[in-house]
Write a protein that holds these residues in place. Structure first.
Motif, PDB file in Angstrom:
ATOM      1  N   ALA A  93      31.393  60.736  16.287  1.00  0.00           N
ATOM      2  CA  ALA A  93      32.882  60.850  16.380  1.00  0.00           C
ATOM      3  C   ALA A  93      33.282  60.202  17.566  1.00  0.00           C
ATOM      4  CB  ALA A  93      33.319  62.225  15.957  1.00  0.00           C
ATOM      5  N   ALA A  94      33.040  60.865  18.599  1.00  0.00           N
ATOM      6  CA  ALA A  94      33.664  60.520  19.926  1.00  0.00           C
ATOM      7  C   ALA A  94      33.500  59.040  20.176  1.00  0.00           C
ATOM      8  CB  ALA A  94      32.770  61.114  21.013  1.00  0.00           C
ATOM      9  N   VAL A  95      32.363  58.154  19.741  1.00  0.00           N
ATOM     10  CA  VAL A  95      31.959  56.694  20.115  1.00  0.00           C
ATOM     11  C   VAL A  95      32.932  56.048  18.790  1.00  0.00           C
ATOM     12  CG1 VAL A  95      30.473  55.019  19.855  1.00  0.00           C
ATOM     13  CG2 VAL A  95      30.063  57.085  20.924  1.00  0.00           C
ATOM     14  N   PHE A  96      33.438  56.663  17.782  1.00  0.00           N
ATOM     15  CA  PHE A  96      34.333  56.127  17.028  1.00  0.00           C
ATOM     16  C   PHE A  96      35.698  55.558  17.528  1.00  0.00           C
ATOM     17  CE2 PHE A  96      33.097  58.006  12.434  1.00  0.00           C
ATOM     18  CZ  PHE A  96      32.144  57.109  12.363  1.00  0.00           C
ATOM     19  N   VAL A  97      36.056  56.289  18.654  1.00  0.00           N
ATOM     20  CA  VAL A  97      37.588  56.264  19.213  1.00  0.00           C
ATOM     21  C   VAL A  97      37.523  55.598  20.697  1.00  0.00           C
ATOM     22  CG1 VAL A  97      38.806  57.377  17.476  1.00  0.00           C
ATOM     23  CG2 VAL A  97      37.820  58.666  19.553  1.00  0.00           C
ATOM     24  N   GLY A  98      36.241  56.448  21.517  1.00  0.00           N
ATOM     25  CA  GLY A  98      36.384  56.195  22.952  1.00  0.00           C
ATOM     26  C   GLY A  98      36.091  54.712  23.185  1.00  0.00           C
ATOM     27  N   PRO A  99      35.299  54.088  22.616  1.00  0.00           N
ATOM     28  CA  PRO A  99      35.018  52.629  23.234  1.00  0.00           C
ATOM     29  C   PRO A  99      36.353  51.804  22.838  1.00  0.00           C
ATOM     30  CG  PRO A  99      33.221  53.366  22.034  1.00  0.00           C
ATOM     31  CD  PRO A  99      34.099  54.289  21.844  1.00  0.00           C
ATOM     32  N   VAL A 100      37.226  52.203  21.980  1.00  0.00           N
ATOM     33  CA  VAL A 100      38.424  51.474  21.667  1.00  0.00           C
ATOM     34  C   VAL A 100      39.499  51.528  22.915  1.00  0.00           C
ATOM     35  CG1 VAL A 100      40.373  51.013  20.172  1.00  0.00           C
ATOM     36  CG2 VAL A 100      37.848  51.556  19.205  1.00  0.00           C
ATOM     37  N   ALA A 101      39.624  52.709  23.461  1.00  0.00           N
ATOM     38  CA  ALA A 101      40.368  52.699  24.678  1.00  0.00           C
ATOM     39  C   ALA A 101      39.595  51.942  25.649  1.00  0.00           C
ATOM     40  CB  ALA A 101      40.229  54.238  25.118  1.00  0.00           C
ATOM     41  N   VAL A 102      38.384  51.901  25.786  1.00  0.00           N
ATOM     42  CA  VAL A 102      37.742  51.224  26.777  1.00  0.00           C
ATOM     43  C   VAL A 102      38.377  49.526  26.784  1.00  0.00           C
ATOM     44  CG1 VAL A 102      35.587  50.176  27.785  1.00  0.00           C
ATOM     45  CG2 VAL A 102      35.791  52.645  27.261  1.00  0.00           C
ATOM     46  N   MET A 103      38.444  48.958  25.330  1.00  0.00           N
ATOM     47  CA  MET A 103      38.679  47.789  24.982  1.00  0.00           C
ATOM     48  C   MET A 103      39.978  47.466  25.404  1.00  0.00           C
ATOM     49  SD  MET A 103      35.913  45.849  24.474  1.00  0.00           S
ATOM     50  CE  MET A 103      35.259  46.721  25.908  1.00  0.00           C
ATOM     51  N   VAL A 270      41.146  40.256  41.219  1.00  0.00           N
ATOM     52  CA  VAL A 270      40.070  41.082  41.644  1.00  0.00           C
ATOM     53  C   VAL A 270      39.865  42.368  40.706  1.00  0.00           C
ATOM     54  CG1 VAL A 270      38.684  42.387  43.172  1.00  0.00           C
ATOM     55  CG2 VAL A 270      39.753  40.387  43.820  1.00  0.00           C
ATOM     56  N   ILE A 271      41.000  42.905  40.372  1.00  0.00           N
ATOM     57  CA  ILE A 271      41.184  44.235  39.788  1.00  0.00           C
ATOM     58  C   ILE A 271      40.946  43.891  38.179  1.00  0.00           C
ATOM     59  CG2 ILE A 271      43.648  44.201  39.337  1.00  0.00           C
ATOM     60  CD1 ILE A 271      43.555  47.268  39.786  1.00  0.00           C
ATOM     61  N   THR A 272      41.370  42.612  37.717  1.00  0.00           N
ATOM     62  CA  THR A 272      41.315  42.289  36.582  1.00  0.00           C
ATOM     63  C   THR A 272      39.864  42.241  36.034  1.00  0.00           C
ATOM     64  OG1 THR A 272      43.516  41.613  36.323  1.00  0.00           O
ATOM     65  CG2 THR A 272      41.767  40.619  34.350  1.00  0.00           C
ATOM     66  N   LEU A 273      38.887  41.288  36.843  1.00  0.00           N
ATOM     67  CA  LEU A 273      37.598  41.279  36.559  1.00  0.00           C
ATOM     68  C   LEU A 273      36.801  42.532  36.893  1.00  0.00           C
ATOM     69  CD1 LEU A 273      37.170  37.783  38.570  1.00  0.00           C
ATOM     70  CD2 LEU A 273      37.519  38.029  36.124  1.00  0.00           C
ATOM     71  N   LEU A 274      37.125  43.195  37.823  1.00  0.00           N
ATOM     72  CA  LEU A 274      36.505  44.523  37.835  1.00  0.00           C
ATOM     73  C   LEU A 274      36.602  45.558  36.763  1.00  0.00           C
ATOM     74  CD1 LEU A 274      37.236  45.862  41.682  1.00  0.00           C
ATOM     75  CD2 LEU A 274      35.228  44.866  40.445  1.00  0.00           C
ATOM     76  N   THR A 275      38.051  45.559  36.333  1.00  0.00           N
ATOM     77  CA  THR A 275      38.054  46.360  34.849  1.00  0.00           C
ATOM     78  C   THR A 275      37.291  45.856  33.750  1.00  0.00           C
ATOM     79  OG1 THR A 275      40.559  46.808  35.974  1.00  0.00           O
ATOM     80  CG2 THR A 275      39.934  47.094  33.332  1.00  0.00           C
ATOM     81  N   THR A 276      37.427  44.354  33.637  1.00  0.00           N
ATOM     82  CA  THR A 276      36.833  43.873  32.663  1.00  0.00           C
ATOM     83  C   THR A 276      35.205  44.077  32.580  1.00  0.00           C
ATOM     84  OG1 THR A 276      38.421  41.984  32.313  1.00  0.00           O
ATOM     85  CG2 THR A 276      36.427  41.872  30.954  1.00  0.00           C
ATOM     86  N   GLY A 277      34.472  44.016  33.690  1.00  0.00           N
ATOM     87  CA  GLY A 277      33.152  44.201  33.921  1.00  0.00           C
ATOM     88  C   GLY A 277      32.834  45.798  33.670  1.00  0.00           C
ATOM     89  N   LEU A 278      33.536  46.692  34.112  1.00  0.00           N
ATOM     90  CA  LEU A 278      33.175  47.952  33.780  1.00  0.00           C
ATOM     91  C   LEU A 278      33.646  48.540  32.388  1.00  0.00           C
ATOM     92  CD1 LEU A 278      34.807  49.600  37.306  1.00  0.00           C
ATOM     93  CD2 LEU A 278      32.428  49.628  36.733  1.00  0.00           C
ATOM     94  N   CYS A 279      34.573  47.966  31.920  1.00  0.00           N
ATOM     95  CA  CYS A 279      34.806  48.422  30.548  1.00  0.00           C
ATOM     96  C   CYS A 279      33.608  47.850  29.478  1.00  0.00           C
ATOM     97  CB  CYS A 279      36.106  47.817  29.915  1.00  0.00           C
ATOM     98  SG  CYS A 279      37.610  48.650  30.739  1.00  0.00           S
ATOM     99  N   ILE A 280      33.213  46.443  29.827  1.00  0.00           N
ATOM    100  CA  ILE A 280      32.042  45.862  29.017  1.00  0.00           C
ATOM    101  C   ILE A 280      30.819  46.770  29.392  1.00  0.00           C
ATOM    102  CG2 ILE A 280      30.548  44.156  28.878  1.00  0.00           C
ATOM    103  CD1 ILE A 280      32.905  42.453  29.281  1.00  0.00           C
ATOM    104  N   SER A 281      30.551  47.193  30.503  1.00  0.00           N
ATOM    105  CA  SER A 281      29.508  48.047  30.775  1.00  0.00           C
ATOM    106  C   SER A 281      29.581  49.425  30.030  1.00  0.00           C
ATOM    107  CB  SER A 281      29.391  48.374  32.340  1.00  0.00           C
ATOM    108  OG  SER A 281      29.042  47.259  33.156  1.00  0.00           O
ATOM    109  N   THR A 282      30.820  50.187  30.159  1.00  0.00           N
ATOM    110  CA  THR A 282      31.062  51.511  29.407  1.00  0.00           C
ATOM    111  C   THR A 282      30.853  51.326  27.772  1.00  0.00           C
ATOM    112  OG1 THR A 282      32.737  51.934  30.789  1.00  0.00           O
ATOM    113  CG2 THR A 282      32.544  53.119  28.883  1.00  0.00           C
TER     114      THR A 282
END
Length: 422
Positions: A93-103, A270-282
């Motif tokens: 249930a957590a993974v239903f919504v959490g990764p959407v916040a990441v994207m 820089v911050i956009t690339l960092l954010t995208t990389g970390l979000c993909i990892s998550t």
């Protein structure tokens, strides 16, 4: 016959660090500071203390109960299969919504960077979902290498950038806002997002070589890096003085102000690339872990059989397809205004907390060592207190899930009694 590559402590750390930092290290520092004021750094320190205990305890559970079901296996040994399935339901249930916040977090930064506003956030989030789905079809060792590269670059850049921002901290007292318990508690609830990931280590245990050596080392490496990066970024975000940062008005995102002294006009890149990389990892860790859990439940006939399908690399493609469809639906609801980013985080945190609490209770029951029991008690008290600050309607849903599972468990026992007597 193809020999599958197993994960060592470095690759496993790469699979952990980036996702645990994840979108939280971008999203949470300004959000928690806005809610709790100057007490934000205290909330971060409390959360990082819990993080060390959390990582240690769940690392020990992984060593003792390895398997695709992860921590749910330990829960089954402690309380039986019905409670194991309830715990699995909380994580799913957590993974239903959490990764959407990441994207959405990555989509927002990419939209601002590419177009100057947030208008294309949703379209980019849909595109990132497709990219992550494709990556997750690769062998796990390759996914780990991608995550290790992204997390290493992000961690180093954020720490150096935060240190470079110290001369631009505000003058005078560093604590200028009053303490307000409800706001502080809600801030802690949101900060649980910074702990999400540790409880998923167990879902990768079958891919790890030499569990008793690899898991403890990976946990220590990851916990130290996550703590240093989190506290550095939180402090810099809280104490940076926009009036002292050149061209501050051109950077609406607070974390951009922190990196501006080091990177100048390239800050948004820089911050956009960092954010995208970390979000993909998550996303890779959370969805990869949950899809393995879904496959293990399907193997037990607790879910439809097609969800147990795996590729030749053992990638649980059935679970991946199911979760991707759910994420597309949640993104659509967000686009329609039914949900928003902060709400997605608080909902996911509540379910992650419930999942973690059952794991903690299982550890208390299964481990005879007083040291581990003490860690379980401390974590349980802290997490239960944080859970109490969840939205009331989410707590009602959780109570309903517990009630339904207990009713089903009781019904199954009553059906078995006549058979046993005969």
């Amino acid at each position: 016959m193809r020999v599958e590559r197993k994960l060592g402590p470095v690759l496993l750390s790469g699979l952990i660090i980036g996702p645990v930092l994840g979108s939280g290290i971008i999203l949470l520092p300004p959000l928690v500071y806005r809610i709790t004021g100057d007490q934000a750094i205290i909330a971060w320190a409390v959360t990082m203390g819990l993080s060390f205990l959390f990582a240690y305890l769940f690392g020990q559970l992984t060593i003792r109960y390895p398997g695709d079901a992860g921590m749910a296996l330990a829960v089954e040994n402690a309380f039986g299969r019905p409670i194991k399935r309830l715990t699995a339901q909380f994580l799913i249930a957590a993974v239903f919504v959490g990764p959407v916040a990441v994207m959405l977090t990555a989509g927002e930064y990419l939209s601002v960077w590419l177009t100057g506003d947030r208008g294309h956030t949703m379209m980019i989030a849909f595109l990132l979902l497709g990219i992550c789905f494709t990556i997750l079809l690769w062998p796990l060792a390759w996914v780990s290498r991608v995550s290790l590269l992204l997390s290493s670059l992000a961690a180093g850049t954020l720490v150096v950038g935060s240190l470079a921002a110290i001369p631009y901290f505000r003058s005078g007292s560093l604590w200028q806002t009053p303490f307000h318990l409800p706001d502080f508690g809600y801030g802690l609830l949101l900060l649980f997002w910074a702990l999400v990931g540790w409880e998923m280590i167990g879902n990768y245990s079958l891919e790890v070589r030499d569990l008793e050596r690899t898991i403890p080392r990976a946990v220590v490496y990851s916990a130290v890096v996550v703590t240093l990066v989190s506290l550095a970024v939180a402090a810099a975000t809280q104490w940076i003085d926009p009036a002292r940062v050149p061209e501050a008005s051109t950077y609406p995102l607070r974390l951009a102000l922190v990196l501006m002294p080091l990177f100048g006009r390239t800050t948004m890149t820089v911050i956009t690339l960092l954010t995208t990389g970390l979000c993909i990892s998550t996303y890779l860790l959370a969805v990869g872990s949950a899809s393995r859990l879904i496959a293990s439940l399907a193997d037990e006939a607790a879910l439809p059989a097609w969800m147990s399908r795996r590729t030749r690399y053992r990638t649980p493609v059935g679970g991946l397809v199911f979760l991707t469809v759910i994420h597309l639906m949640v993104l659509t609801l967000t686009e329609l205004g039914c949900l928003h980013l902060e709400r997605l985080v608080s909902i996911a945190d509540a379910f992650f907390l419930c999942n973690a609490l059952f794991g903690i209770m299982a550890a208390f029951r299964l481990f005879p060592q007083k040291r581990l029991k003490t860690v379980a008690v401390l974590l349980g008290a802290g997490f239960f207190t944080i859970l109490a600050f969840s939205p009331w309607w989410v707590l009602l849903i959780i109570a309903g899930m517990v009630g339904v599972q207990l009713y089903r468990s009781r019904t199954e026992r009553l059906k078995q009694q006549p058979v046993e007597r005969s």
